[in-house]
Design a protein around this motif. Structure first.
Motif, PDB file in Angstrom:
ATOM      1  N   GLY A   1       1.375  14.141  -3.826  1.00 13.21           N
ATOM      2  CA  GLY A   1       0.744  14.308  -5.104  1.00 13.21           C
ATOM      3  C   GLY A   1      -0.461  13.096  -5.444  1.00 13.21           C
ATOM      4  N   SER A   2      -0.202  12.104  -4.290  1.00 14.57           N
ATOM      5  CA  SER A   2      -0.957  10.868  -4.687  1.00 14.57           C
ATOM      6  C   SER A   2      -2.470  11.187  -4.826  1.00 14.57           C
ATOM      7  CB  SER A   2      -0.780   9.845  -3.515  1.00 14.57           C
ATOM      8  OG  SER A   2      -1.733   8.910  -3.397  1.00 14.57           O
ATOM      9  N   LEU A   3      -3.197  10.754  -5.775  1.00 13.91           N
ATOM     10  CA  LEU A   3      -4.507  11.166  -6.032  1.00 13.91           C
ATOM     11  C   LEU A   3      -5.490  10.511  -4.986  1.00 13.91           C
ATOM     12  CD1 LEU A   3      -7.134  11.966  -7.828  1.00 13.91           C
ATOM     13  CD2 LEU A   3      -7.022   9.594  -8.933  1.00 13.91           C
ATOM     14  N   LYS A   4      -5.044   9.460  -4.338  1.00 14.33           N
ATOM     15  CA  LYS A   4      -5.929   8.831  -3.610  1.00 14.33           C
ATOM     16  C   LYS A   4      -5.014   8.745  -2.138  1.00 14.33           C
ATOM     17  CE  LYS A   4      -9.286   7.191  -5.737  1.00 14.33           C
ATOM     18  NZ  LYS A   4     -10.385   8.079  -5.678  1.00 14.33           N
ATOM     19  N   PRO A   5      -5.567   9.116  -0.987  1.00 12.14           N
ATOM     20  CA  PRO A   5      -4.781   9.003   0.337  1.00 12.14           C
ATOM     21  C   PRO A   5      -3.966   7.624   0.484  1.00 12.14           C
ATOM     22  CG  PRO A   5      -7.318   9.319   0.764  1.00 12.14           C
ATOM     23  CD  PRO A   5      -6.974   9.022  -0.678  1.00 12.14           C
ATOM     24  N   PRO A   6      -2.720   7.806   0.854  1.00 11.65           N
ATOM     25  CA  PRO A   6      -2.217   6.542   1.190  1.00 11.65           C
ATOM     26  C   PRO A   6      -2.653   5.910   2.671  1.00 11.65           C
ATOM     27  CG  PRO A   6      -0.713   8.451   1.025  1.00 11.65           C
ATOM     28  CD  PRO A   6      -2.012   9.111   1.028  1.00 11.65           C
ATOM     29  N   ILE A   7      -2.370   4.709   2.865  1.00 10.81           N
ATOM     30  CA  ILE A   7      -2.737   4.192   4.145  1.00 10.81           C
ATOM     31  C   ILE A   7      -1.752   4.373   5.154  1.00 10.81           C
ATOM     32  CG2 ILE A   7      -3.580   2.195   5.427  1.00 10.81           C
ATOM     33  CD1 ILE A   7      -4.623   0.876   2.597  1.00 10.81           C
ATOM     34  N   PHE A   8      -2.017   5.115   6.220  1.00 10.91           N
ATOM     35  CA  PHE A   8      -1.107   5.524   7.099  1.00 10.91           C
ATOM     36  C   PHE A   8      -0.963   4.611   8.174  1.00 10.91           C
ATOM     37  CE2 PHE A   8      -1.984   9.436   4.931  1.00 10.91           C
ATOM     38  CZ  PHE A   8      -0.703  10.159   4.884  1.00 10.91           C
ATOM     39  N   LEU A   9       0.066   3.497   8.025  1.00 11.10           N
ATOM     40  CA  LEU A   9       0.241   2.557   8.894  1.00 11.10           C
ATOM     41  C   LEU A   9       1.266   2.725   9.870  1.00 11.10           C
ATOM     42  CD1 LEU A   9       0.154  -0.671   6.649  1.00 11.10           C
ATOM     43  CD2 LEU A   9      -1.870   0.062   8.306  1.00 11.10           C
ATOM     44  N   THR A  10       0.754   3.536  11.000  1.00 15.69           N
ATOM     45  CA  THR A  10       1.803   3.941  12.169  1.00 15.69           C
ATOM     46  C   THR A  10       1.069   3.981  13.353  1.00 15.69           C
ATOM     47  OG1 THR A  10       3.204   5.678  12.693  1.00 15.69           O
ATOM     48  CG2 THR A  10       1.084   6.519  11.591  1.00 15.69           C
ATOM     49  N   SER A  11       1.588   3.664  14.424  1.00 18.19           N
ATOM     50  CA  SER A  11       1.024   3.674  15.842  1.00 18.19           C
ATOM     51  C   SER A  11       1.075   4.927  16.199  1.00 18.19           C
ATOM     52  CB  SER A  11       1.410   2.498  16.753  1.00 18.19           C
ATOM     53  OG  SER A  11       2.612   2.675  16.918  1.00 18.19           O
ATOM     54  N   THR A  12       2.020   5.763  16.023  1.00 23.68           N
ATOM     55  CA  THR A  12       2.192   7.040  16.787  1.00 23.68           C
ATOM     56  C   THR A  12       2.677   8.232  15.770  1.00 23.68           C
ATOM     57  OG1 THR A  12       2.968   7.929  18.700  1.00 23.68           O
ATOM     58  CG2 THR A  12       4.676   6.718  17.406  1.00 23.68           C
ATOM     59  N   PHE A  13       2.753   9.238  16.007  1.00 23.59           N
ATOM     60  CA  PHE A  13       2.934  10.465  15.021  1.00 23.59           C
ATOM     61  C   PHE A  13       4.163  11.202  15.788  1.00 23.59           C
ATOM     62  CE2 PHE A  13      -1.241   8.838  14.059  1.00 23.59           C
ATOM     63  CZ  PHE A  13      -1.000   8.951  12.876  1.00 23.59           C
ATOM     64  N   VAL A  14       5.021  11.660  14.979  1.00 20.84           N
ATOM     65  CA  VAL A  14       6.364  12.341  15.620  1.00 20.84           C
ATOM     66  C   VAL A  14       5.843  14.052  15.994  1.00 20.84           C
ATOM     67  CG1 VAL A  14       8.513  13.197  14.992  1.00 20.84           C
ATOM     68  CG2 VAL A  14       8.034  10.988  14.410  1.00 20.84           C
ATOM     69  N   PHE A  15       6.253  14.748  17.030  1.00 19.98           N
ATOM     70  CA  PHE A  15       5.920  16.182  17.200  1.00 19.98           C
ATOM     71  C   PHE A  15       7.045  16.679  16.531  1.00 19.98           C
ATOM     72  CE2 PHE A  15       4.009  14.067  21.336  1.00 19.98           C
ATOM     73  CZ  PHE A  15       2.802  13.819  20.628  1.00 19.98           C
TER      74      PHE A  15
END
Ligand SMILES: Cc1ncc(COP(=O)(O)O)c(C=O)c1O
Length: 438
Positions: free
Chosen positions: A49-63
């Motif tokens: 529900g965050s009004l603003k996008p959070p900063i996604f500090l990650t180097s990779t994404f889980v499948f």
């Protein structure tokens, strides 16, 4: 409440649905870019529900599964059309950069966009995508100095050559240069910069498009790319006039606060996809924090640029009448009936806030003026909230040979000014006071 499956956290599915499409119309009413900058491309429900996008500090994404991972890779490597269906690895993309790309596309109604770590990394990635050894690049002259270096010196080492036509060239002049380039080799790209730095000359994009289409069959047509940093995306939208790709130093007006370095590219889907493949390979994407800062900046882009443009009009009107001023090179002062005024009328909706001030005298007078400024800062760059001033002949263009400097009007008495969003009367007081020191 405890979940039935103890390994699941209630209410937080590991792999949520895709983002909901953003509202772009209300009934028949089409929403404007300045409205869309507040939320387009972001679905708060997917981020607590965050009004603003959070900063996604990650180097990779889980499948979600091995099969999903395979499908994403099939998309990103081009084995399956339509691109990656999900996020894979942060050298390829991330949520903040994707939202930024969606919002960058809005201003020029582009098919798609790409974000880069700097204006120069956008330009370098674009050139590397389309140019091969033995090719010829046709471009306008002058170009931003680093772009000229990249084309002439760096790509020159790989057997790439170039031919240029003056920024303000007529259809006939453009035709002649395109014909010479064709005789030299495969024309890989037509690269424009409008207005040119620092001459402020506008390029007739419609004439370039007509010349390109007349000279090449559909299957061999080189893309037309244009550096739209100085007037875009508010005052010039070259995709609407025939360019295929529009490139930006987002460091300037788009970032707008002189606190980040980034680049952008918007344009035709097929071409953007080709450049994306190169960007994925060499890793010239911007980082999530910079993308987030740009989202913040885009919310006020129209406000900032409009105010800076209004300020510049007032400041230029004052400077033009001053006895110590020889000339003001400002797009708002183009001579009625001139070719440049005709291009301006067809291609631009505002004169910008960056211009050339020629003082009576030489370097001594330019330096005295710069050293006496109290509100405007003595720094290179442009498009920020604060007013900047510099002396191109002694600074950004110091290494340009003297004869070329003279040809381009980069004289020792030239001061480049980028007007910010301060109070216009305060800026005029600052310039009036600095002119007394000359
Ligand atoms: C017209 C133009 N294009 C490109 C660039 C390069 O942008 P960056 O400094 O973000 O790499 C600049 C920088 O001043 C510029 O003025």
């Amino acid at each position: 409440m405890a979940s039935e499956n103890e390994n699941e956290i209630s209410g937080a599915p590991a792999h949520p649905r895709p983002p909901r499409p953003s509202t772009i119309t209300i009934g028949n009413h089409k929403l404007k870019p300045s409205t869309l900058m507040m939320g387009y491309g972001f679905d708060p429900e997917l981020s607590e529900g965050s009004l603003k996008p959070p900063i996604f500090l990650t180097s990779t994404f889980v499948f979600e599964s091995a099969a999903a991972g395979k499908r994403f890779f099939e998309g990103v490597t081009g084995r399956r059309p339509g691109g990656a269906e999900g996020l894979i690895y942060s050298r390829f993309n991330g949520p903040n950069q994707e939202i930024l790309e969606d919002r960058l596309s809005v201003w020029e109604e582009a098919d798609d966009a790409l974000a880069f770590s700097s204006g120069m990394s956008a330009i370098a990635t674009l050139l590397l995508t389309f140019v091969r050894p033995g090719d010829v690049i046709v471009h306008t002259g002058p170009l931003y100095a680093a772009t000229e270096t990249l084309i002439a010196k760096i790509l020159g080492q790989f057997g790439v050559s170039w031919l240029d036509f003056p920024s303000g060239a007529s259809r006939e002049e453009i035709d002649a240069v395109v014909a010479s380039a064709k005789a030299k080799g495969r024309v890989a790209l037509i690269y424009l910069e409008s207005p040119a730095n620092p001459t402020n000359q506008l390029v007739d994009v419609e004439a370039v498009r007509a010349a390109r289409d007349a000279a090449f069959g559909e299957s061999e047509r080189p893309p037309i790319a244009i550096d739209n940093t100085f007037l875009g995306p508010l005052w010039a939208k070259p995709l609407a006039h025939g360019a295929d790709l529009s490139v930006y130093s987002l460091t300037k007006y788009a970032g707008g606060h002189s606190d980040l370095v980034a680049g952008g590219l918007v344009g035709k889907q097929k071409l953007i996809d080709q450049v994306r493949t190169m960007r994925n390979t060499i890793g010239t994407i911007c980082d999530p924090n910079t993308a987030w800062m740009l989202l913040r900046s885009l919310e006020t882009l129209e406000l900032r640029m409009s105010k800076a443009g209004e300020n510049a009009a007032q400041v230029c009107a004052f400077l033009r009448e001053h006895p110590k001023v020889e000339k003001v090179g400002y797009l708002g002062f183009l001579e009625d009936g001139s070719r440049q005024a005709d291009i301006y009328r067809r291609h631009c909706t505002g004169a910008g806030s960056t211009f050339s001030l020629y003082l009576k005298g030489g370097e001594k007078e330019a330096f005295a003026f710069l050293d006496a400024l109290q509100i405007a800062h003595l720094a290179v760059s442009l498009g920020g909230t604060e007013t900047l001033a510099s002396a191109p002949a002694a600074m950004t263009h110091l290494s340009v040979p003297d004869d070329r400097k003279a040809l381009l009007g980069i004289t020792p008495n030239l001061v480049r000014i980028s007007i910010g969003v301060e109070d216009a009367d305060d800026l005029i007081a600052d310039f009036a006071n600095a002119l007394q020191a000359v």
